[in-house]
Design an enzyme around this catalytic site. Structure first.
Site, PDB file in Angstrom:
ATOM      1  N   ASN A  65       0.853  -1.186   0.000  1.00 51.82           N
ATOM      2  CA  ASN A  65       0.000   0.000   0.000  1.00 51.82           C
ATOM      3  C   ASN A  65       0.890   1.238   0.000  1.00 51.82           C
ATOM      4  OD1 ASN A  65      -1.878   1.987   0.436  1.00 51.82           O
ATOM      5  ND2 ASN A  65      -2.484   1.290   2.483  1.00 51.82           N
ATOM      6  N   LYS A  67       0.007   4.239  -0.265  1.00 53.09           N
ATOM      7  CA  LYS A  67      -0.689   5.363   0.393  1.00 53.09           C
ATOM      8  C   LYS A  67      -0.543   6.650  -0.422  1.00 53.09           C
ATOM      9  CE  LYS A  67      -0.013   3.079   4.782  1.00 53.09           C
ATOM     10  NZ  LYS A  67       0.073   3.173   6.227  1.00 53.09           N
ATOM     11  N   HIS A 149      -9.439   0.784   5.165  1.00 50.11           N
ATOM     12  CA  HIS A 149      -8.172   0.909   5.887  1.00 50.11           C
ATOM     13  C   HIS A 149      -8.395   1.772   7.126  1.00 50.11           C
ATOM     14  CE1 HIS A 149      -4.034   2.114   6.779  1.00 50.11           C
ATOM     15  NE2 HIS A 149      -3.687   1.024   6.144  1.00 50.11           N
ATOM     16  N   GLU A 151      -6.744   4.070   8.296  1.00 48.76           N
ATOM     17  CA  GLU A 151      -6.520   5.507   8.089  1.00 48.76           C
ATOM     18  C   GLU A 151      -7.769   6.173   7.520  1.00 48.76           C
ATOM     19  OE1 GLU A 151      -2.905   5.093   5.869  1.00 48.76           O
ATOM     20  OE2 GLU A 151      -1.831   4.577   7.709  1.00 48.76           O
ATOM     21  N   GLU A 195      -4.680  -5.913  11.068  1.00 49.65           N
ATOM     22  CA  GLU A 195      -3.645  -4.909  11.315  1.00 49.65           C
ATOM     23  C   GLU A 195      -3.878  -4.235  12.665  1.00 49.65           C
ATOM     24  OE1 GLU A 195      -1.874  -3.104   7.444  1.00 49.65           O
ATOM     25  OE2 GLU A 195      -3.800  -2.212   7.825  1.00 49.65           O
ATOM     26  N   GLY A 201       2.608   1.765  10.717  1.00 47.00           N
ATOM     27  CA  GLY A 201       3.495   2.906  10.510  1.00 47.00           C
ATOM     28  C   GLY A 201       4.290   3.311  11.735  1.00 47.00           C
ATOM     29  N   SER A 241       3.860  -2.568  10.235  1.00 44.58           N
ATOM     30  CA  SER A 241       5.317  -2.507  10.377  1.00 44.58           C
ATOM     31  C   SER A 241       6.028  -3.780   9.932  1.00 44.58           C
ATOM     32  CB  SER A 241       5.702  -2.123  11.809  1.00 44.58           C
ATOM     33  OG  SER A 241       5.240  -0.822  12.104  1.00 44.58           O
TER      34      SER A 241
HETATM   35  C1  PEP Z   1      -0.724  -0.193   6.453  1.00 46.03           C
HETATM   36  O1  PEP Z   1      -0.924   1.005   6.459  1.00 46.03           O
HETATM   37  O2  PEP Z   1      -1.610  -0.954   6.043  1.00 46.03           O
HETATM   38  C2  PEP Z   1       0.542  -0.676   6.952  1.00 46.03           C
HETATM   39  C3  PEP Z   1       0.633  -1.939   7.244  1.00 46.03           C
HETATM   40  O3  PEP Z   1       1.543   0.213   7.086  1.00 46.03           O
HETATM   41  P1  PEP Z   1       3.036  -0.081   7.650  1.00 46.03           P
HETATM   42  O4  PEP Z   1       3.518  -1.325   6.961  1.00 46.03           O
HETATM   43  O5  PEP Z   1       3.823   1.122   7.262  1.00 46.03           O
HETATM   44  O6  PEP Z   1       2.902  -0.270   9.096  1.00 46.03           O
END
Ligand code: PEP
Length: 285
Positions: A65, A67, A149, A151, A195, A201, A241
């Protein structure tokens, strides 16, 4: 049995999840993801079984992703790195560039990697300023769309009902059957991603055991609420992460069928390492 997309969103109450959906028709596919609050593990949770084959029967899946990151130049470089990367064959690999670069990526990225959008409108296009319809995504060659997501939930304010509508519409376009417009009728085209918000992040990754426990709980939920077959075949992937250093230990977990990757998907060689962590599963098996 097929749960409706909106009822799916409601029934997953208590779960943190993402649903990634791909269309059934050969020409298109959709990422759909929905994230909720935190999971409560059922008392019946089995302890994680160290390193073994996948509990799920679906193919390993890794999504990147991107973003709201990138410029024409940086994306040209990222695509070149991805094109140069040697990727294990038995992994579904998908990247989600920002809308405005999808066409650039589509024109230059190897067909080995499929393309996703990061969002889509809840229905057919029209007078919806700033939105992008599923039909438009399909038209430019997107195979997946990401929905729900965290976010978009936490920053933009999308809720389960809204995300459920999007999932239903996206799936209806895949199936081209109006009767199924509000249903997830083909679970082979759905991927669920877990997640933990605190891991997105932040550089703080869940331990393989933590992730395994939640994945197992999600699989159990599917078993109870949909079917044993769907529970077995639906890919449940971990996000938060993930990077080139931790993916291989996570991949060894029985119920982890792949990853959703944010930051590390912006670096081609590191993303390739994550994709290729599928080999840890093979070795472990
Ligand atoms: C995400 O935003 O779905 C995500 C997993 O981000 P990151 O890998 O940067 O934690």
């Amino acid at each position: 049995m097929a749960a409706t997309a909106s009822s799916l969103a409601s029934q997953f109450s208590g779960l943190r999840r993402e649903v990634l959906s791909r269309e059934a028709a050969p020409s298109t596919a959709l990422f759909v993801r929905s994230v909720r609050s935190r999971i409560r593990l059922p008392a019946s949770c089995r302890p994680p079984r160290g390193v073994v084959a996948m509990a799920g029967t679906g193919k390993f899946f890794v999504g990147g992703n991107w973003k709201c990151n990138g410029t024409r130049d940086s994306i040209t470089k990222l695509v070149a790195d991805l094109n140069d990367a040697k990727l294990e064959t038995d992994v579904d690999v998908v990247v989600a560039p920002p809308y405005i670069y999808i066409d650039q990526v589509k024109q230059s990225l190897t067909d080995r990697i499929e393309i996703s959008a990061q969002n889509s409108w809840i229905g057919k296009g029209g007078a919806f300023t700033g939105e992008i319809s599923v039909e438009q995504l399909v038209d430019i060659g997107c195979k997946w769309v990401i929905l729900g997501h965290s976010e978009r939930r936490h920053i933009i304010g999308e809720d389960d009902q809204f995300i459920g509508k999007k999932a239903a519409y996206a799936l209806s376009q895949n199936l081209k059957m109006k009767a199924f417009a509000d249903s997830i009728s083909n679970w082979t085209d759905v991927v669920i991603a877990y997640e933990p918000v605190w891991a997105i992040g932040t550089g703080k990754v869940a331990t393989p055991q933590q992730a395994q426990e939640v994945h197992l709980a999600v699989r159990d939920w599917l078993k109870k609420n949909v079917s044993a077959e769907v529970a077995s075949s639906t890919r449940i992937i971990y996000g938060g992460s993930v990077n080139g250093n931790n993916s291989s230990e996570l991949a060894k977990q029985e119920d982890i069928d792949g990853f959703l990757v944010g930051g590390a998907s912006l670096k081609g060689p590191e993303f390739a390492v994550i994709v290729n962590s599928v080999t840890s599963k093979k070795v472990a098996a």
